[in-house]
Motif scaffolding. Structure first.
Motif, PDB file in Angstrom:
ATOM      1  N   ASN A  57       3.755 -19.959 -51.758  1.00 32.67           N
ATOM      2  CA  ASN A  57       3.220 -18.950 -52.428  1.00 32.67           C
ATOM      3  C   ASN A  57       3.508 -18.997 -53.619  1.00 32.67           C
ATOM      4  OD1 ASN A  57       2.003 -17.580 -50.090  1.00 32.67           O
ATOM      5  ND2 ASN A  57       4.182 -16.653 -49.439  1.00 32.67           N
ATOM      6  N   ASP A  58       4.699 -19.445 -54.438  1.00 28.75           N
ATOM      7  CA  ASP A  58       4.803 -19.335 -55.859  1.00 28.75           C
ATOM      8  C   ASP A  58       3.831 -20.404 -56.551  1.00 28.75           C
ATOM      9  OD1 ASP A  58       6.295 -21.562 -54.608  1.00 28.75           O
ATOM     10  OD2 ASP A  58       8.079 -21.502 -56.094  1.00 28.75           O
ATOM     11  N   GLU A  59       3.073 -21.317 -55.625  1.00 24.85           N
ATOM     12  CA  GLU A  59       2.213 -22.150 -56.465  1.00 24.85           C
ATOM     13  C   GLU A  59       0.812 -21.669 -56.160  1.00 24.85           C
ATOM     14  OE1 GLU A  59       3.356 -26.247 -55.061  1.00 24.85           O
ATOM     15  OE2 GLU A  59       5.158 -26.117 -56.271  1.00 24.85           O
ATOM     16  N   SER A  60       0.572 -20.613 -56.475  1.00 26.66           N
ATOM     17  CA  SER A  60      -0.692 -20.182 -56.195  1.00 26.66           C
ATOM     18  C   SER A  60      -1.516 -20.277 -57.507  1.00 26.66           C
ATOM     19  CB  SER A  60      -0.885 -18.526 -55.855  1.00 26.66           C
ATOM     20  OG  SER A  60      -0.375 -17.783 -56.781  1.00 26.66           O
ATOM     21  N   CYS A  61      -2.928 -20.267 -57.334  1.00 29.97           N
ATOM     22  CA  CYS A  61      -3.837 -20.389 -58.571  1.00 29.97           C
ATOM     23  C   CYS A  61      -3.393 -19.341 -59.916  1.00 29.97           C
ATOM     24  CB  CYS A  61      -5.145 -20.350 -58.465  1.00 29.97           C
ATOM     25  SG  CYS A  61      -5.635 -21.601 -57.528  1.00 29.97           S
ATOM     26  N   GLY A  62      -2.904 -18.151 -59.429  1.00 28.39           N
ATOM     27  CA  GLY A  62      -2.475 -17.230 -60.209  1.00 28.39           C
ATOM     28  C   GLY A  62      -1.132 -17.534 -61.138  1.00 28.39           C
ATOM     29  N   THR A  63      -0.452 -18.512 -60.564  1.00 22.41           N
ATOM     30  CA  THR A  63       0.613 -18.887 -61.343  1.00 22.41           C
ATOM     31  C   THR A  63       0.451 -20.219 -62.026  1.00 22.41           C
ATOM     32  OG1 THR A  63       1.636 -19.690 -59.376  1.00 22.41           O
ATOM     33  CG2 THR A  63       2.136 -17.385 -59.834  1.00 22.41           C
ATOM     34  N   CYS A  64      -0.641 -20.859 -61.954  1.00 18.87           N
ATOM     35  CA  CYS A  64      -0.751 -22.215 -62.430  1.00 18.87           C
ATOM     36  C   CYS A  64      -1.008 -22.322 -63.885  1.00 18.87           C
ATOM     37  CB  CYS A  64      -1.967 -22.646 -61.773  1.00 18.87           C
ATOM     38  SG  CYS A  64      -2.429 -24.414 -62.103  1.00 18.87           S
ATOM     39  N   GLY A  65      -0.412 -23.146 -64.459  1.00 15.72           N
ATOM     40  CA  GLY A  65      -0.594 -23.283 -65.918  1.00 15.72           C
ATOM     41  C   GLY A  65      -2.059 -23.831 -66.378  1.00 15.72           C
ATOM     42  N   MET A  66      -2.868 -23.871 -65.544  1.00 16.43           N
ATOM     43  CA  MET A  66      -4.302 -24.236 -65.977  1.00 16.43           C
ATOM     44  C   MET A  66      -5.270 -23.076 -65.530  1.00 16.43           C
ATOM     45  SD  MET A  66      -4.537 -28.142 -65.093  1.00 16.43           S
ATOM     46  CE  MET A  66      -3.276 -28.197 -63.429  1.00 16.43           C
ATOM     47  N   TYR A  67      -4.702 -21.741 -64.929  1.00 14.32           N
ATOM     48  CA  TYR A  67      -5.542 -20.825 -64.651  1.00 14.32           C
ATOM     49  C   TYR A  67      -5.506 -19.646 -65.736  1.00 14.32           C
ATOM     50  CZ  TYR A  67      -6.691 -16.904 -61.501  1.00 14.32           C
ATOM     51  OH  TYR A  67      -7.332 -15.740 -60.798  1.00 14.32           O
ATOM     52  N   ASN A  68      -6.986 -19.727 -66.520  1.00 11.21           N
ATOM     53  CA  ASN A  68      -7.173 -18.810 -67.578  1.00 11.21           C
ATOM     54  C   ASN A  68      -7.518 -17.373 -67.086  1.00 11.21           C
ATOM     55  OD1 ASN A  68      -8.157 -17.692 -69.743  1.00 11.21           O
ATOM     56  ND2 ASN A  68      -8.961 -19.706 -70.489  1.00 11.21           N
ATOM     57  N   GLN A  69      -6.844 -16.451 -67.528  1.00 11.77           N
ATOM     58  CA  GLN A  69      -6.965 -15.286 -67.034  1.00 11.77           C
ATOM     59  C   GLN A  69      -7.134 -14.279 -68.581  1.00 11.77           C
ATOM     60  OE1 GLN A  69      -4.596 -13.406 -63.963  1.00 11.77           O
ATOM     61  NE2 GLN A  69      -6.624 -13.283 -62.836  1.00 11.77           N
ATOM     62  N   THR A  70      -7.513 -14.867 -69.802  1.00 11.16           N
ATOM     63  CA  THR A  70      -7.647 -14.172 -70.901  1.00 11.16           C
ATOM     64  C   THR A  70      -8.652 -13.283 -70.696  1.00 11.16           C
ATOM     65  OG1 THR A  70      -8.964 -15.928 -71.671  1.00 11.16           O
ATOM     66  CG2 THR A  70      -6.882 -16.331 -72.128  1.00 11.16           C
ATOM     67  N   GLU A  71      -8.575 -11.994 -71.733  1.00  5.48           N
ATOM     68  CA  GLU A  71      -9.661 -11.099 -71.681  1.00  5.48           C
ATOM     69  C   GLU A  71     -11.030 -11.670 -71.927  1.00  5.48           C
ATOM     70  OE1 GLU A  71     -10.566  -7.337 -74.564  1.00  5.48           O
ATOM     71  OE2 GLU A  71      -8.480  -7.698 -73.933  1.00  5.48           O
ATOM     72  N   ASP A  72     -11.180 -12.672 -72.851  1.00  3.37           N
ATOM     73  CA  ASP A  72     -12.350 -13.288 -73.024  1.00  3.37           C
ATOM     74  C   ASP A  72     -12.901 -14.042 -71.946  1.00  3.37           C
ATOM     75  OD1 ASP A  72     -12.310 -12.427 -75.905  1.00  3.37           O
ATOM     76  OD2 ASP A  72     -11.575 -14.206 -76.653  1.00  3.37           O
ATOM     77  N   MET A  73     -12.014 -14.710 -71.050  1.00  3.54           N
ATOM     78  CA  MET A  73     -12.425 -15.530 -70.078  1.00  3.54           C
ATOM     79  C   MET A  73     -12.806 -14.352 -68.907  1.00  3.54           C
ATOM     80  SD  MET A  73     -13.245 -18.275 -68.759  1.00  3.54           S
ATOM     81  CE  MET A  73     -12.228 -19.363 -69.969  1.00  3.54           C
ATOM     82  N   GLN A  74     -12.140 -13.278 -68.750  1.00  2.00           N
ATOM     83  CA  GLN A  74     -12.588 -12.178 -67.783  1.00  2.00           C
ATOM     84  C   GLN A  74     -14.029 -11.747 -68.160  1.00  2.00           C
ATOM     85  OE1 GLN A  74     -10.772 -11.463 -64.828  1.00  2.00           O
ATOM     86  NE2 GLN A  74      -9.999 -13.462 -65.596  1.00  2.00           N
ATOM     87  N   GLU A  75     -14.175 -11.506 -69.326  1.00  2.00           N
ATOM     88  CA  GLU A  75     -15.510 -11.211 -69.621  1.00  2.00           C
ATOM     89  C   GLU A  75     -16.682 -12.399 -69.421  1.00  2.00           C
ATOM     90  OE1 GLU A  75     -15.768  -9.750 -73.728  1.00  2.00           O
ATOM     91  OE2 GLU A  75     -14.189  -8.650 -73.562  1.00  2.00           O
ATOM     92  N   CYS A  76     -16.471 -13.397 -69.417  1.00  2.00           N
ATOM     93  CA  CYS A  76     -17.180 -14.520 -69.169  1.00  2.00           C
ATOM     94  C   CYS A  76     -17.443 -14.450 -67.599  1.00  2.00           C
ATOM     95  CB  CYS A  76     -16.511 -15.947 -69.451  1.00  2.00           C
ATOM     96  SG  CYS A  76     -16.618 -16.386 -71.165  1.00  2.00           S
ATOM     97  N   ILE A  77     -16.552 -14.197 -66.895  1.00  2.00           N
ATOM     98  CA  ILE A  77     -16.644 -14.274 -65.410  1.00  2.00           C
ATOM     99  C   ILE A  77     -16.993 -13.212 -65.025  1.00  2.00           C
ATOM    100  CG2 ILE A  77     -15.230 -14.199 -63.212  1.00  2.00           C
ATOM    101  CD1 ILE A  77     -12.738 -16.016 -64.594  1.00  2.00           C
ATOM    102  N   GLY A  78     -16.978 -11.815 -65.728  1.00  2.00           N
ATOM    103  CA  GLY A  78     -17.587 -10.895 -65.161  1.00  2.00           C
ATOM    104  C   GLY A  78     -16.831 -10.290 -63.923  1.00  2.00           C
TER     105      GLY A  78
END
Length: 116
Positions: free
Chosen positions: A61-82
């Motif tokens: 559980n501690d190795e989910s995408c949400g905790t990965c060093g390559m998982y981008n959740q920046t505001e700009d990326m969230q806008e790209c994803i929609g």
């Protein structure tokens, strides 16, 4: 001044092409092209073990995408994803939109990427 970045990626890892949206923001092409995103996700499944937590394959559980060093959740990326749900982000390594609860064999410590 223009910047040139050279990456040497292992075989099978998709190249991250960028595309400007109507506002001049630069988004990774897989966030704009669902077919390309699906193809990259399939590579992640087939070659890197991208999976949901309820699979029969070992999953920490501690190795989910949400905790990965390559998982981008920046505001700009969230806008790209929609997607404003906070449940998705962009995998900078495998070049696809992924769910924060999932994982893959390429998980890296130090994430997520959240600051712009």
């Amino acid at each position: 001044m223009p910047t040139i970045m050279i990456s040497i990626l292992p075989d099978g890892i998709p190249v991250d092409k960028m595309e400007n949206d109507d506002n001049g923001n630069s988004c990774p092409l897989p966030t704009q092209d669902y077919e390309l995103n699906d193809m990259n996700r399939q590579v992640a499944i087939d070659e890197y073990g991208y999976r949901e937590p309820n699979t029969s394959v070992a999953f920490r559980n501690d190795e989910s995408c949400g905790t990965c060093g390559m998982y981008n959740q920046t505001e700009d990326m969230q806008e790209c994803i929609g997607d404003e749900s906070g449940e998705t982000g962009y995998c900078q390594l495998l070049k696809f939109v992924c769910n924060s609860e999932n994982t893959c064999d390429e998980w890296a410590e130090g994430g997520p990427i959240t600051s712009d």
